[in-house]
Design an enzyme around this catalytic site. Structure first.
Site, PDB file in Angstrom:
ATOM      1  N   TYR A  66       0.829  -1.213   0.000  1.00 16.10           N
ATOM      2  CA  TYR A  66       0.000   0.000   0.000  1.00 16.10           C
ATOM      3  C   TYR A  66       0.861   1.260   0.000  1.00 16.10           C
ATOM      4  O   TYR A  66       0.494   2.261  -0.601  1.00 16.10           O
ATOM      5  CB  TYR A  66      -1.017  -0.024   1.158  1.00 16.10           C
ATOM      6  CG  TYR A  66      -2.188  -0.897   0.756  1.00 16.10           C
ATOM      7  CD1 TYR A  66      -3.195  -0.394  -0.054  1.00 16.10           C
ATOM      8  CD2 TYR A  66      -2.233  -2.247   1.087  1.00 16.10           C
ATOM      9  CE1 TYR A  66      -4.235  -1.199  -0.509  1.00 16.10           C
ATOM     10  CE2 TYR A  66      -3.266  -3.059   0.657  1.00 16.10           C
ATOM     11  CZ  TYR A  66      -4.263  -2.524  -0.148  1.00 16.10           C
ATOM     12  OH  TYR A  66      -5.274  -3.320  -0.608  1.00 16.10           O
ATOM     13  N   ARG A  69       1.833   1.849  -3.490  1.00 21.21           N
ATOM     14  CA  ARG A  69       0.737   2.449  -4.268  1.00 21.21           C
ATOM     15  C   ARG A  69       0.515   3.915  -3.887  1.00 21.21           C
ATOM     16  O   ARG A  69       0.208   4.741  -4.744  1.00 21.21           O
ATOM     17  CB  ARG A  69      -0.541   1.623  -4.095  1.00 21.21           C
ATOM     18  CG  ARG A  69      -0.417   0.300  -4.867  1.00 21.21           C
ATOM     19  CD  ARG A  69      -1.622  -0.570  -4.711  1.00 21.21           C
ATOM     20  NE  ARG A  69      -2.840   0.065  -5.162  1.00 21.21           N
ATOM     21  CZ  ARG A  69      -4.065  -0.306  -4.777  1.00 21.21           C
ATOM     22  NH1 ARG A  69      -4.204  -1.312  -3.937  1.00 21.21           N
ATOM     23  NH2 ARG A  69      -5.122   0.302  -5.235  1.00 21.21           N
ATOM     24  N   GLN A 100     -14.904   3.535  -7.397  1.00 18.76           N
ATOM     25  CA  GLN A 100     -14.282   2.360  -6.769  1.00 18.76           C
ATOM     26  C   GLN A 100     -12.804   2.636  -6.536  1.00 18.76           C
ATOM     27  O   GLN A 100     -12.111   1.831  -5.926  1.00 18.76           O
ATOM     28  CB  GLN A 100     -14.406   1.142  -7.696  1.00 18.76           C
ATOM     29  CG  GLN A 100     -15.842   0.732  -7.960  1.00 18.76           C
ATOM     30  CD  GLN A 100     -15.917  -0.231  -9.132  1.00 18.76           C
ATOM     31  OE1 GLN A 100     -15.811  -1.433  -8.977  1.00 18.76           O
ATOM     32  NE2 GLN A 100     -16.092   0.295 -10.326  1.00 18.76           N
ATOM     33  N   HIS A 118     -14.768   2.093  -2.134  1.00 23.01           N
ATOM     34  CA  HIS A 118     -13.753   1.160  -1.634  1.00 23.01           C
ATOM     35  C   HIS A 118     -12.744   1.830  -0.702  1.00 23.01           C
ATOM     36  O   HIS A 118     -11.642   1.322  -0.508  1.00 23.01           O
ATOM     37  CB  HIS A 118     -13.024   0.487  -2.811  1.00 23.01           C
ATOM     38  CG  HIS A 118     -13.885  -0.506  -3.549  1.00 23.01           C
ATOM     39  ND1 HIS A 118     -13.588  -0.970  -4.813  1.00 23.01           N
ATOM     40  CD2 HIS A 118     -15.031  -1.135  -3.187  1.00 23.01           C
ATOM     41  CE1 HIS A 118     -14.529  -1.832  -5.199  1.00 23.01           C
ATOM     42  NE2 HIS A 118     -15.418  -1.940  -4.239  1.00 23.01           N
ATOM     43  N   CYS A 147      -6.038   3.033  20.904  1.00 16.51           N
ATOM     44  CA  CYS A 147      -6.131   1.730  21.587  1.00 16.51           C
ATOM     45  C   CYS A 147      -4.887   0.864  21.398  1.00 16.51           C
ATOM     46  O   CYS A 147      -4.778  -0.195  22.005  1.00 16.51           O
ATOM     47  CB  CYS A 147      -7.377   0.974  21.120  1.00 16.51           C
ATOM     48  SG  CYS A 147      -7.200   0.268  19.478  1.00 16.51           S
ATOM     49  N   GLY A 184     -14.806   3.230 -17.088  1.00 10.25           N
ATOM     50  CA  GLY A 184     -13.488   2.693 -16.734  1.00 10.25           C
ATOM     51  C   GLY A 184     -13.532   1.577 -15.710  1.00 10.25           C
ATOM     52  O   GLY A 184     -12.605   1.426 -14.921  1.00 10.25           O
ATOM     53  N   THR A 185     -14.603   0.801 -15.735  1.00  7.15           N
ATOM     54  CA  THR A 185     -14.670  -0.343 -14.817  1.00  7.15           C
ATOM     55  C   THR A 185     -15.025  -1.599 -15.591  1.00  7.15           C
ATOM     56  O   THR A 185     -15.810  -1.542 -16.535  1.00  7.15           O
ATOM     57  CB  THR A 185     -15.684  -0.103 -13.672  1.00  7.15           C
ATOM     58  OG1 THR A 185     -15.783  -1.305 -12.891  1.00  7.15           O
ATOM     59  CG2 THR A 185     -17.067   0.305 -14.158  1.00  7.15           C
ATOM     60  N   ASN A 210     -15.648   2.958 -22.126  1.00  2.24           N
ATOM     61  CA  ASN A 210     -14.561   1.993 -21.912  1.00  2.24           C
ATOM     62  C   ASN A 210     -13.966   1.664 -23.280  1.00  2.24           C
ATOM     63  O   ASN A 210     -14.718   1.374 -24.212  1.00  2.24           O
ATOM     64  CB  ASN A 210     -15.136   0.717 -21.257  1.00  2.24           C
ATOM     65  CG  ASN A 210     -14.075  -0.151 -20.631  1.00  2.24           C
ATOM     66  OD1 ASN A 210     -13.049  -0.410 -21.245  1.00  2.24           O
ATOM     67  ND2 ASN A 210     -14.323  -0.597 -19.423  1.00  2.24           N
ATOM     68  N   PRO A 211     -12.650   1.695 -23.443  1.00  6.30           N
ATOM     69  CA  PRO A 211     -12.073   1.367 -24.756  1.00  6.30           C
ATOM     70  C   PRO A 211     -12.332  -0.087 -25.154  1.00  6.30           C
ATOM     71  O   PRO A 211     -12.344  -0.412 -26.333  1.00  6.30           O
ATOM     72  CB  PRO A 211     -10.569   1.623 -24.581  1.00  6.30           C
ATOM     73  CG  PRO A 211     -10.330   1.823 -23.139  1.00  6.30           C
ATOM     74  CD  PRO A 211     -11.635   2.090 -22.464  1.00  6.30           C
TER      75      PRO A 211
HETATM   76  P1  OAD Z   1     -10.476  -3.321 -13.587  1.00  3.31           P
HETATM   77  O1  OAD Z   1      -8.991  -3.406 -13.698  1.00  3.31           O
HETATM   78  O2  OAD Z   1     -11.225  -4.570 -13.295  1.00  3.31           O
HETATM   79  O3  OAD Z   1     -11.066  -2.716 -14.943  1.00  3.31           O
HETATM   80  C1  OAD Z   1     -10.539  -1.543 -15.503  1.00  3.31           C
HETATM   81  C2  OAD Z   1     -11.354  -1.218 -16.736  1.00  3.31           C
HETATM   82  O4  OAD Z   1     -10.888   0.027 -17.255  1.00  3.31           O
HETATM   83  C3  OAD Z   1     -11.221  -2.234 -17.885  1.00  3.31           C
HETATM   84  O5  OAD Z   1     -12.523  -2.603 -18.317  1.00  3.31           O
HETATM   85  C4  OAD Z   1     -10.467  -1.467 -18.968  1.00  3.31           C
HETATM   86  O6  OAD Z   1     -10.883  -1.837 -20.287  1.00  3.31           O
HETATM   87  C5  OAD Z   1     -10.877  -0.044 -18.659  1.00  3.31           C
HETATM   88  N1  OAD Z   1      -9.953   1.010 -19.147  1.00  3.31           N
HETATM   89  C6  OAD Z   1      -8.616   0.928 -19.367  1.00  3.31           C
HETATM   90  N2  OAD Z   1      -8.138   2.115 -19.788  1.00  3.31           N
HETATM   91  C7  OAD Z   1      -9.196   2.967 -19.829  1.00  3.31           C
HETATM   92  C8  OAD Z   1      -9.351   4.336 -20.191  1.00  3.31           C
HETATM   93  N3  OAD Z   1      -8.321   5.074 -20.582  1.00  3.31           N
HETATM   94  N4  OAD Z   1     -10.592   4.875 -20.119  1.00  3.31           N
HETATM   95  C9  OAD Z   1     -11.649   4.133 -19.713  1.00  3.31           C
HETATM   96  N5  OAD Z   1     -11.559   2.841 -19.355  1.00  3.31           N
HETATM   97  C10 OAD Z   1     -10.354   2.263 -19.419  1.00  3.31           C
HETATM   98  O7  OAD Z   1     -10.787  -2.172 -12.506  1.00  3.31           O
HETATM   99  P2  OAD Z   1     -12.127  -1.906 -11.691  1.00  3.31           P
HETATM  100  O8  OAD Z   1     -13.340  -2.271 -12.480  1.00  3.31           O
HETATM  101  O9  OAD Z   1     -12.035  -0.545 -11.135  1.00  3.31           O
HETATM  102  O10 OAD Z   1     -11.211  -3.385  -5.592  1.00  3.31           O
HETATM  103  O11 OAD Z   1     -11.962  -2.947 -10.513  1.00  3.31           O
HETATM  104  C11 OAD Z   1     -12.915  -2.986  -9.488  1.00  3.31           C
HETATM  105  C12 OAD Z   1     -12.257  -3.318  -8.175  1.00  3.31           C
HETATM  106  O12 OAD Z   1     -11.476  -4.503  -8.298  1.00  3.31           O
HETATM  107  C13 OAD Z   1     -11.247  -2.301  -7.679  1.00  3.31           C
HETATM  108  O13 OAD Z   1     -11.875  -1.213  -7.013  1.00  3.31           O
HETATM  109  C14 OAD Z   1     -10.414  -3.098  -6.748  1.00  3.31           C
HETATM  110  C15 OAD Z   1     -10.199  -4.321  -7.606  1.00  3.31           C
HETATM  111  O14 OAD Z   1      -9.898  -5.491  -6.948  1.00  3.31           O
HETATM  112  C16 OAD Z   1     -10.647  -3.518  -4.385  1.00  3.31           C
HETATM  113  O15 OAD Z   1      -9.450  -3.429  -4.212  1.00  3.31           O
HETATM  114  C17 OAD Z   1     -11.636  -3.785  -3.293  1.00  3.31           C
END
Ligand code: OAD
Length: 244
Positions: A66, A69, A100, A118, A147, A184-185, A210-211
């Site tokens: 962490y 990061r 997220q 998150h 604590c 972007g998810t 999303n691309p």
């Molecule tokens: P992911 O890594 O699962 O997905 C990222 C998404 O972003 C993918 O669908 C890519 O195609 C897309 N992407 C990449 N470049 C992009 C851009 N320039 N513009 C738009 N989209 C783009 O990430 P999350 O969906 O955020 O949780 O993942 C969800 C959770 O899983 C995170 O919050 C984290 C992880 O484990 C925890 O840590 C609890």
């Protein structure tokens, strides 16, 4: 690339809710999680780094990860996608931004009220009392000033619940909106991935940016295939032109 009807739907919306994921920060240089080559989970095992069991077994390893990061995020800047969301908020009567992401880049771009689903990379939480405290700089293992229990990063790990206030606000905003954006998810991690279904039940217009169109893209009203740092500024410009 952005249909007129979508600009009209956003322009006429009473409440727009946006859910962002790691892809929104990708153009800032923050790696996503699930992309095959560059994703963090392609290189690191989440079960060794992002679970309460991993922390109990090896707190130093988890803290090192962490802190790595935190440093990475402190070295980057918000991108045009984050900034366009700040502008979008100013153009709409009601706007809820749920993320997220734990990187704090929406707030650094100027978004004032971000629902951090998150948690946040720059806070610590007491492992015993579940209380959030400001993130500590030390390279040692940190302990709760009150604590004495170990402090952990203030983020949600696999197998844990979403902080209640963030969860309630996010689901209420999904229920109440008339346009819902998923940006972007990968839409794979629940309960965040359930927000779009709540918005669907509320008959909101559903949009993905999303691309790489995700598995749910075909079930939505609009799937804009492009990077958020390009599509979002274009959408904001079209909305402003439409208004003038
Ligand atoms: P992911 O890594 O699962 O997905 C990222 C998404 O972003 C993918 O669908 C890519 O195609 C897309 N992407 C990449 N470049 C992009 C851009 N320039 N513009 C738009 N989209 C783009 O990430 P999350 O969906 O955020 O949780 O993942 C969800 C959770 O899983 C995170 O919050 C984290 C992880 O484990 C925890 O840590 C609890």
């Amino acid at each position: 690339m952005i249909p007129d009807e979508l600009i009209e739907a956003v322009g006429n919306a009473r409440h727009v809710t946006v859910l962002t994921g790691a892809g929104v920060s990708a153009e800032s240089g923050v790696p996503t999680f699930r992309e095959a080559q560059s994703g963090l989970w392609a290189r690191y095992d989440p079960m060794e780094l992002a679970t309460p069991e991993a922390f109990a077994a090896n707190p130093r390893l988890v803290w090192d990860w962490y802190r790595f990061r935190r440093e990475l995020v402190l070295g980057v800047e918000p991108n045009p996608g984050h900034r366009a969301l700040v502008e979008l908020e100013s153009l709409l009567p009601e706007f809820t931004l749920v993320t997220q992401n734990v990187d704090g880049l929406h707030a650094r771009a100027g978004s004032r009220d971000v629902v951090e689903f998150h948690g946040n990379l720059f806070t610590d939480r007491c492992f015993a009392e579940d209380k959030v405290v400001a993130g500590q700089e030390s390279t040692q293992l940190p302990f709760c000033p009150d604590c004495g229990a170990p402090l952990r990063p203030g983020v949600v790990w696999f197998g844990e619940s979403i902080p209640e206030a963030a969860r309630d606000r996010a689901f209420a905003a999904a229920r109440d909106c008339d346009v819902f954006f998923s940006i972007g998810t990968s839409s794979l991690v629940y309960p965040a991935a359930g927000l779009v279904e709540v918005a669907r039940d509320a008959e909101a217009t559903l949009v993905e940016i999303n691309p790489e169109p995700t598995e749910i893209a075909q079930t939505l009203h609009y799937a804009l295939a492009g990077a958020s740092g390009e599509v979002l500024p274009a959408l904001v410009k079209r909305l402003k032109d439409h208004r003038s």
